[in-house]
Design an enzyme around this catalytic site. Structure first.
Site, PDB file in Angstrom:
ATOM      1  N   GLY B   7       0.821  -1.211   0.000  1.00 52.08           N
ATOM      2  CA  GLY B   7       0.000   0.000   0.000  1.00 52.08           C
ATOM      3  C   GLY B   7       0.851   1.254   0.000  1.00 52.08           C
ATOM      4  O   GLY B   7       1.794   1.375   0.768  1.00 52.08           O
ATOM      5  N   CYS B  41      -7.735  12.292  -0.794  1.00 53.04           N
ATOM      6  CA  CYS B  41      -8.544  13.423  -0.324  1.00 53.04           C
ATOM      7  C   CYS B  41      -8.648  14.515  -1.397  1.00 53.04           C
ATOM      8  O   CYS B  41      -9.409  15.462  -1.246  1.00 53.04           O
ATOM      9  CB  CYS B  41      -7.951  14.021   0.936  1.00 53.04           C
ATOM     10  N   GLU B 170     -29.844  10.652   0.214  1.00 53.96           N
ATOM     11  CA  GLU B 170     -29.273  10.371   1.546  1.00 53.96           C
ATOM     12  C   GLU B 170     -30.372   9.882   2.487  1.00 53.96           C
ATOM     13  O   GLU B 170     -31.460  10.442   2.526  1.00 53.96           O
ATOM     14  CB  GLU B 170     -28.608  11.654   2.074  1.00 53.96           C
ATOM     15  N   ILE B 266       0.511 -12.466  13.789  1.00 50.39           N
ATOM     16  CA  ILE B 266       1.627 -13.197  13.179  1.00 50.39           C
ATOM     17  C   ILE B 266       2.923 -12.399  13.372  1.00 50.39           C
ATOM     18  O   ILE B 266       2.952 -11.195  13.111  1.00 50.39           O
ATOM     19  CB  ILE B 266       1.381 -13.401  11.664  1.00 50.39           C
TER      20      ILE B 266
HETATM   21  C1  LIG Z   1     -12.680  11.016  -1.763  1.00 49.87           C
HETATM   22  C2  LIG Z   1     -12.045  10.914  -0.415  1.00 49.87           C
HETATM   23  C3  LIG Z   1     -11.888  12.061   0.359  1.00 49.87           C
HETATM   24  C4  LIG Z   1     -11.288  12.006   1.606  1.00 49.87           C
HETATM   25  N1  LIG Z   1     -11.131  13.153   2.325  1.00 49.87           N
HETATM   26  C5  LIG Z   1     -10.525  13.103   3.534  1.00 49.87           C
HETATM   27  C6  LIG Z   1     -10.307  14.290   4.285  1.00 49.87           C
HETATM   28  O1  LIG Z   1     -10.674  15.402   3.859  1.00 49.87           O
HETATM   29  N2  LIG Z   1      -9.693  14.175   5.502  1.00 49.87           N
HETATM   30  C7  LIG Z   1      -9.279  12.960   5.987  1.00 49.87           C
HETATM   31  O2  LIG Z   1      -8.725  12.909   7.083  1.00 49.87           O
HETATM   32  N3  LIG Z   1      -9.465  11.837   5.282  1.00 49.87           N
HETATM   33  C8  LIG Z   1     -10.078  11.870   4.087  1.00 49.87           C
HETATM   34  N4  LIG Z   1     -10.271  10.704   3.375  1.00 49.87           N
HETATM   35  C9  LIG Z   1      -9.821   9.449   3.989  1.00 49.87           C
HETATM   36  C10 LIG Z   1      -8.325   9.233   3.790  1.00 49.87           C
HETATM   37  O3  LIG Z   1      -8.024   9.362   2.423  1.00 49.87           O
HETATM   38  C11 LIG Z   1      -7.912   7.885   4.316  1.00 49.87           C
HETATM   39  O4  LIG Z   1      -8.194   7.822   5.685  1.00 49.87           O
HETATM   40  C12 LIG Z   1      -6.431   7.604   4.098  1.00 49.87           C
HETATM   41  O5  LIG Z   1      -6.104   7.646   2.747  1.00 49.87           O
HETATM   42  C13 LIG Z   1      -6.057   6.250   4.689  1.00 49.87           C
HETATM   43  O6  LIG Z   1      -4.741   5.936   4.364  1.00 49.87           O
HETATM   44  P1  LIG Z   1      -4.235   4.428   4.212  1.00 49.87           P
HETATM   45  O7  LIG Z   1      -2.789   4.508   3.911  1.00 49.87           O
HETATM   46  O8  LIG Z   1      -4.682   3.642   5.365  1.00 49.87           O
HETATM   47  O9  LIG Z   1      -5.028   3.833   2.965  1.00 49.87           O
HETATM   48  P2  LIG Z   1      -5.110   4.335   1.455  1.00 49.87           P
HETATM   49  O10 LIG Z   1      -4.727   5.754   1.339  1.00 49.87           O
HETATM   50  O11 LIG Z   1      -6.431   3.913   0.970  1.00 49.87           O
HETATM   51  O12 LIG Z   1      -3.981   3.481   0.699  1.00 49.87           O
HETATM   52  C14 LIG Z   1      -4.132   2.108   0.459  1.00 49.87           C
HETATM   53  C15 LIG Z   1      -3.049   1.645  -0.490  1.00 49.87           C
HETATM   54  O13 LIG Z   1      -3.060   0.230  -0.543  1.00 49.87           O
HETATM   55  C16 LIG Z   1      -3.075  -0.201  -1.893  1.00 49.87           C
HETATM   56  N5  LIG Z   1      -3.711  -1.531  -1.903  1.00 49.87           N
HETATM   57  C17 LIG Z   1      -4.940  -1.886  -1.460  1.00 49.87           C
HETATM   58  N6  LIG Z   1      -5.114  -3.211  -1.574  1.00 49.87           N
HETATM   59  C18 LIG Z   1      -3.971  -3.719  -2.098  1.00 49.87           C
HETATM   60  C19 LIG Z   1      -3.515  -5.008  -2.435  1.00 49.87           C
HETATM   61  N7  LIG Z   1      -4.266  -6.099  -2.240  1.00 49.87           N
HETATM   62  N8  LIG Z   1      -2.276  -5.137  -2.972  1.00 49.87           N
HETATM   63  C20 LIG Z   1      -1.481  -4.074  -3.158  1.00 49.87           C
HETATM   64  N9  LIG Z   1      -1.854  -2.821  -2.834  1.00 49.87           N
HETATM   65  C21 LIG Z   1      -3.081  -2.647  -2.318  1.00 49.87           C
HETATM   66  C22 LIG Z   1      -3.809   0.888  -2.627  1.00 49.87           C
HETATM   67  O14 LIG Z   1      -3.505   0.849  -4.012  1.00 49.87           O
HETATM   68  C23 LIG Z   1      -3.232   2.109  -1.918  1.00 49.87           C
HETATM   69  O15 LIG Z   1      -1.990   2.447  -2.455  1.00 49.87           O
HETATM   70  C24 LIG Z   1     -10.847  10.748   2.120  1.00 49.87           C
HETATM   71  C25 LIG Z   1     -11.009   9.603   1.345  1.00 49.87           C
HETATM   72  C26 LIG Z   1     -11.596   9.666   0.100  1.00 49.87           C
HETATM   73  C27 LIG Z   1     -11.749   8.419  -0.714  1.00 49.87           C
END
Ligand SMILES: Cc1cc2nc3c(=O)[nH]c(=O)nc-3n(C[C@H](O)[C@H](O)[C@H](O)COP(=O)(O)OP(=O)(O)OC[C@H]3O[C@@H](n4cnc5c(N)ncnc54)[C@H](O)[C@@H]3O)c2cc1C
Lengths: 146, 407
Positions: B7, B41, B170, B266
């Protein structure tokens, strides 16, 4: 890194620091005035319940919560200077940094809400903070810290 | 030592940064379905055309090279083989000494009859979704968004910028009901409506209808009415991306179960970000990535700041912030004030702030989160709640940083 060290007991609340900050960052030629919303100081002086002055200045924290919260890469801790720098062009104006600053230093600009008003340690003035230069009581001084 | 991170989102990138900062020699490999490291975001800015793909990146252009990270992009991990210490994807495997699962979350599609399998239906979670919404949106005549939460409104905003007039359906009676109270929500609702967006609030989607080619053609609502629809975006929440972990032996509940050190059941396998189900926000994901990385390096560090009831919203030049409770419960005291440009409300319980909503003016308001999170009794302070600030807890560390002095 260098940080503005605060001795709150020496602060007389004269606001020279705020005026200096406005002057150092202003882009227009208009006459300086606190009441004019286009002029905003990055620093301010708070009053506590006992009517004591408590200067509020960006600390360029070792672990900056504003940078952790930033989702655009606009707010980062510069590994060289240690200062937390802000790139207005990268900023997506989500204002998570404003919410996350534990001390309530940051704010969106008052006129347009299109950028964050943030101390840059007067990078354009040789990184000699203008507020420090104008403080008559030495309540704020720029010092090297670990 | 070889670290593998699955990720490249908020948690994955922050973990990688931390690993490199602490260790110049360890090997770091990142694997992601995503082709780039971008901020989800900002996806609405991409849909609306305000930014291109490059513009929604949140890392330096040379991030992977300069940090000596091997980035295997466009690769989806299908399995973790914990006994052989390797992760598997379609065209190969990658071995690890320490592994971080940072796969985030995925859009949740509710079990609405006719939804599954219908064409021209998308969520908004990644760039692939955003691209689809942008290209289909340009042709669509009747765009419907299900869900008026932050993501649903991001979608609507992007579509409005494209010149579309979406309808948002909604179930709750107000928009942004998990982020704002009714009064603050109405401010945004009116702005969205002025811009051409329509809302169907208090409305349940009962079914999705498709035409002969399988393309979505209409949705039916709880009141029996029908809405024409040739592009449907579903924004009714997210679920941690854990489906692929089914046979791995890694214990999952809502998300991957982790201990205080963000370790899974794990050995040598950690998890951080939305995938843990601990939070759904960017700052929490970044923080967790950093903590997990330290533990992967054998520098024990606990994830303690689990507070996640906080958000900011910024549409149409109006910023808002909410922390903690949105509406008072019995026995709470509410204080609010309002003028032409702002609305502000604090909820207190026994003198302790338990919730705050600020709209229009969120200047220098970061201290509220500390008061709420640390349950600071402010009753002995200024009688005017709006004069409360960091000043009454003002402390300074030896290195000049501030610290909160709690009495
Ligand atoms: C439209 C939108 C607007 C948002 N606005 C806000 C905001 O204003 N403020 C806020 O705090 N949060 C916001 N969020 C939420 C925020 O983006 C997430 O909380 C944050 O990105 C989480 O980070 P993460 O690293 O856990 O996951 P993610 O950012 O989702 O990253 C996951 C990564 O894992 C990869 N991945 C997934 N499954 C696999 C797999 N099986 N194999 C290989 N790679 C994989 C994906 O490709 C990605 O690179 C928003 C989200 C969205 C969708």
């Amino acid at each position: 890194m260098r940080r503005i060290i605060i001795d709150a007991d020496k602060c007389k609340g004269c606001k020279n620091c705020s005026m200096a900050c406005i002057k150092a960052h202003k882009s227009s030629d208009a006459t300086l005035a606190f009441a004019d919303p286009q002029f905003e100081s990055r620093n301010t002086i708070l009053l506590n319940g006992e009517k004591k002055y408590k200067p509020l200045f960006c600390r360029h924290c070792d672990k900056p919560a504003c940078a952790t919260a930033c989702m655009s890469g606009a707010m980062i801790k510069d590994p060289k200077t240690g200062h937390v720098i802000y790139d207005r062009d990268k900023c997506a104006t989500c204002f998570m940094c404003v919410m996350s600053c534990p001390f309530g230093v940051l704010k969106p600009d008052r006129m347009t809400n299109t950028y964050v008003v943030k101390c840059d340690f007067c990078a354009e003035h040789g990184s000699e903070p203008s507020c420090v230069k104008l403080c008559p009581t030495k309540a704020i001084t720029a010092k090297e810290v670990k | 030592m070889k670290h593998v991170i699955i990720g490249a989102g908020a948690a994955g990138i922050s973990a990688a940064r931390t690993l490199r900062k602490q260790s110049a020699v360890d090997e770091i490999v990142m694997i992601a379905t995503d082709r780039l490291a971008y901020s989800r975001c900002m996806l609405h800015k991409y849909i609306g055309g305000e930014r291109d793909e490059k513009g929604i990146s949140f890392v330096e252009e040379d991030f992977f090279e300069s940090n000596r990270i091997r980035f295997c992009s466009d690769r989806t991990v299908t399995k973790i083989d914990t006994s052989n210490h390797q992760v598997c994807f379609a065209d190969g495997v990658e071995s690890y000494d320490k592994l971080l699962i940072a796969t985030g979350a995925e859009s949740f599609f509710p079990p609405i009859p006719g939804l599954k399998g219908a064409k021209n239906v998308f969520g908004l979670r990644d760039l692939v979704d955003a691209r689809a919404i942008k290209s289909q949106g340009s042709k669509a005549k009747h765009v419907v968004v299900i869900g008026a939460g932050l993501v649903g409104l991001d979608v609507a905003y992007g579509l409005l910028e494209m010149g579309k007039k979406p309808t948002v359906v909604e179930m709750a009676d107000t928009i942004l009901s998990s982020n704002l109270d009714a009064s603050a929500a109405l401010t945004y609702q009116m702005k969205f409506e002025e811009a051409g967006c329509m809302f169907k609030l208090g409305c349940k989607v009962e079914g999705v209808l498709s035409d002969a080619s399988g393309q979505v053609s209409a949705i039916t609502l709880g009141d029996g009415s029908q809405l024409n629809c040739d592009l449907l975006v579903v924004a009714s929440g997210v679920r941690p991306s854990i489906g692929w972990l089914a046979d791995s032996g890694i214990v999952c509940e809502r998300g991957v179960v982790v201990d205080n050190y963000l370790a899974t059941n794990i050995a040598n396998v950690y998890a951080a970000g939305d995938v843990t189900g601990l939070s759904e926000s960017w700052p929490n994901a970044v923080e967790q990535g950093e903590v997990a990385a330290q533990n992967m390096l054998g520098m024990p560090n606990e994830y303690t700041d689990t507070f996640s009831l906080k958000n900011t919203i910024h549409f149409f030049g109006i910023p808002s912030l909410s922390v903690g409770r949105l509406n008072g419960k019995e026995g709470d005291v509410e204080e609010s004030r309002e003028d032409r440009k702002r609305y502000q409300k604090v909820i207190l319980r026994d003198g302790i702030p338990v919730g705050v909503i600020l709209q229009g003016d969120i200047s220098r308001s970061g201290f509220w989160q500390q008061l709420i999170k640390n349950k600071v009794d402010v009753s002995g302070r200024s009688k005017d709640i709006w004069k409360v600030s960091f000043a009454d807890s003002y402390g300074i560390e030896d290195n000049g940083e501030y610290k909160w002095l709690f009495d």
